[in-house]
Write a protein that holds these residues in place. Structure first.
Motif, short mmCIF file in Angstrom:
data_model
loop_
_atom_site.label_atom_id
_atom_site.label_comp_id
_atom_site.label_asym_id
_atom_site.label_seq_id
_atom_site.Cartn_x
_atom_site.Cartn_y
_atom_site.Cartn_z
N ARG A 189 -1.98 34.00 -29.80
CA ARG A 189 -1.01 34.46 -30.80
C ARG A 189 0.34 33.75 -30.70
O ARG A 189 1.10 33.72 -31.67
CB ARG A 189 -0.82 35.98 -30.70
N LEU A 190 0.64 33.13 -29.52
CA LEU A 190 1.93 32.46 -29.35
C LEU A 190 1.82 30.93 -29.44
O LEU A 190 2.82 30.23 -29.28
CB LEU A 190 2.56 32.86 -28.01
N LYS A 191 0.62 30.43 -29.69
CA LYS A 191 0.41 28.98 -29.62
C LYS A 191 1.34 28.20 -30.54
O LYS A 191 1.94 27.19 -30.12
CB LYS A 191 -1.05 28.68 -29.97
N ARG A 192 1.50 28.63 -31.76
CA ARG A 192 2.31 27.87 -32.72
C ARG A 192 3.77 27.82 -32.31
O ARG A 192 4.50 26.89 -32.69
CB ARG A 192 2.18 28.48 -34.12
N ARG A 193 4.21 28.80 -31.53
CA ARG A 193 5.61 28.83 -31.09
C ARG A 193 5.83 28.12 -29.75
O ARG A 193 6.93 27.66 -29.48
CB ARG A 193 6.09 30.29 -30.98
N LEU A 194 4.77 28.03 -28.93
CA LEU A 194 4.95 27.54 -27.57
C LEU A 194 4.38 26.15 -27.31
O LEU A 194 4.87 25.43 -26.44
CB LEU A 194 4.30 28.52 -26.57
#
Length: 432
Positions: free
Chosen positions: A346-351
């Protein structure tokens, strides 16, 4: 490299995060020197050529892991290391000790703070740990690998660890400067991330410290022993709640904590307890920060939206640092994998970036670090590799000098022989 999928197998995800993070040190290194830039978005206070001495040591270990896994051609790694070593031989050093930052073009020391403008013993220890791993890994008979061994060994032998006892005190000091002398007056006392400095100082074949410096200095500080419980978990050493997870990671990138015992602690037990307390704090989340939980945890020294801070259960600013959970992989593999699946889910696009995962983030404040840091990216590659294969532990613990230094300080380990282990455990019970 394509974006990984959080539903991939554990091995596929570990490959993905190691390979991507390795790019920080391989593809995005400082080109003239070959060393690691301090951060991916240079601090204007230090300039675009500031290379991190300690972070570069971690990067060298990461490159070795990359060669072993076939992600970096061995011949190309040899050429890179020859460039790195040639640069280090020309660079400023002070009694063989390097500064926190070097200018990657000139090799001159970059002032870190007003009086911290020269020798930094801890950053040098991190670098030497990396150089010794390279010395032990590149054992070929061709001229390039022979040169790596010879130059790495020469730099290691030139470090005057004993100089940092300030004329024979039973204590190591972090900084010295030809301009400011010992004015920083920063003693290295435990428990924290600096154990490796004492181990290497005791292991030096040229400028060793006596065991009393370890026992009276490192182990003699007011925050060394603990023995209390936090979240129902007993912590043998260190400050309450264990402080930042880098304490159980930086030194143990080379030091193998499995069965490592001295009169003060079993270091596997210490590091597992430290990790569990940090994890439990994030799960219980007493400050009710958004995002914290069993699949999103990890507090350590890192960037945050205020600057750079030591994040820990007792200094919790709502900032998760991916390096904290991922570099804990040997100590809590299931919990670390759960965090990795969140970072790549769920955090891939941000991290996810070209250089690996962003340094830190706060879902509570909607903040995601714009940068990655050498000192945090290196442990991700190395500690995951130690979990998977034990490679860097094997290399560092294969050093005759290190084994002799550990024995000299009263450590026991399977690496030192069964008799030594038995004696060490007896000491641990007698002094525990």
């Amino acid at each position: 490299m394509s974006l990984p999928d959080a539903d991939d197998s554990d091995d596929a995800l570990l490959d993905a995060v190691q390979r991507q993070t390795l790019r920080y040190f391989w593809e995005f290194a400082h080109k003239p020197s070959g060393l690691a830039l301090d951060r991916s978005t240079p601090d204007p206070g230090y300039g675009p050529d500031a290379v991190a001495v300690g972070g570069s040591g971690f990067g060298l270990m990461a490159i070795v892991a990359g060669v072993e896994r076939g992600w970096i051609p061995r011949a190309e790694a040899v050429e890179r290391l020859r460039r790195v070593l040639a640069f280090l031989e020309r660079a400023d050093s002070f009694h063989g000790v390097l500064p926190h930052f070097l200018d990657g073009r000139t090799g001159r020391a970059i002032r870190f703070t007003r009086k911290d403008d020269a020798a930094d013993l801890v950053e040098t220890a991190f670098l030497m740990m990396g150089l010794l791993c390279c010395r032990q890994y590149f054992l070929g008979h061709d001229a390039g690998e022979i040169e790596i061994r010879q130059k790495a060994d020469r730099l290691w032998r030139e470090v005057e660890w004993s100089w940092h006892t300030r004329d024979g005190e039973d204590l190591l000091y972090w900084h010295w400067s030809p301009n400011n002398g010992w004015a920083m007056n920063f003693p290295i006392r435990g428990w924290n991330e600096c154990l490796i400095a004492y181990v290497l100082a005791a292991s030096s074949p040229t400028y060793p410290i006596p065991p009393t410096v370890y026992h009276h200095g490192w182990a003699g500080g007011p925050h060394f022993r603990n023995g209390r419980e936090f979240y129902g978990i007993r912590l043998p050493l260190g400050p309450d709640f264990g402080s930042s997870l880098c304490f159980s990671q930086y030194s143990f990138m080379g030091l193998d904590p499995r069965g490592l015992v001295d009169r003060y602690a079993d270091y596997w037990e210490q590091n597992v307890a430290h990790t569990r307390i940090n994890y439990e704090h994030c799960v219980r989340n007493p400050n009710a920060y958004e995002g914290y939980g069993p699949d999103c945890w990890g507090l350590t020294a890192s960037d945050d939206d205020y600057g750079y801070n030591q994040h820990a259960p007792d200094v919790d600013l709502g900032v998760i640092s991916p390096t904290a959970a991922l570099s804990a992989m040997p100590y809590a593999p299931d919990r670390s994998m759960a965090a990795l699946r969140t970072f790549l889910g769920r955090l891939k696009r941000r991290l996810w970036t070209q250089r690996g995962l962003r340094d830190a983030f706060s879902e509570a404040r909607g903040w995601y670090a714009p940068s990655t840091l050498a000192i945090d990216q290196g442990p991700i590659v190395v500690m995951i590799e130690n979990h998977r294969s034990g490679l860097l532990w094997d290399l560092f613990m294969s050093c005759d000098e290190v084994r002799a230094g550990l024995a000299r300080l009263g450590f026991a380990s399977p690496r030192l022989g069964a008799r030594s282990v038995a004696n060490g455990r007896a000491q641990g019970r007698a002094h525990g």
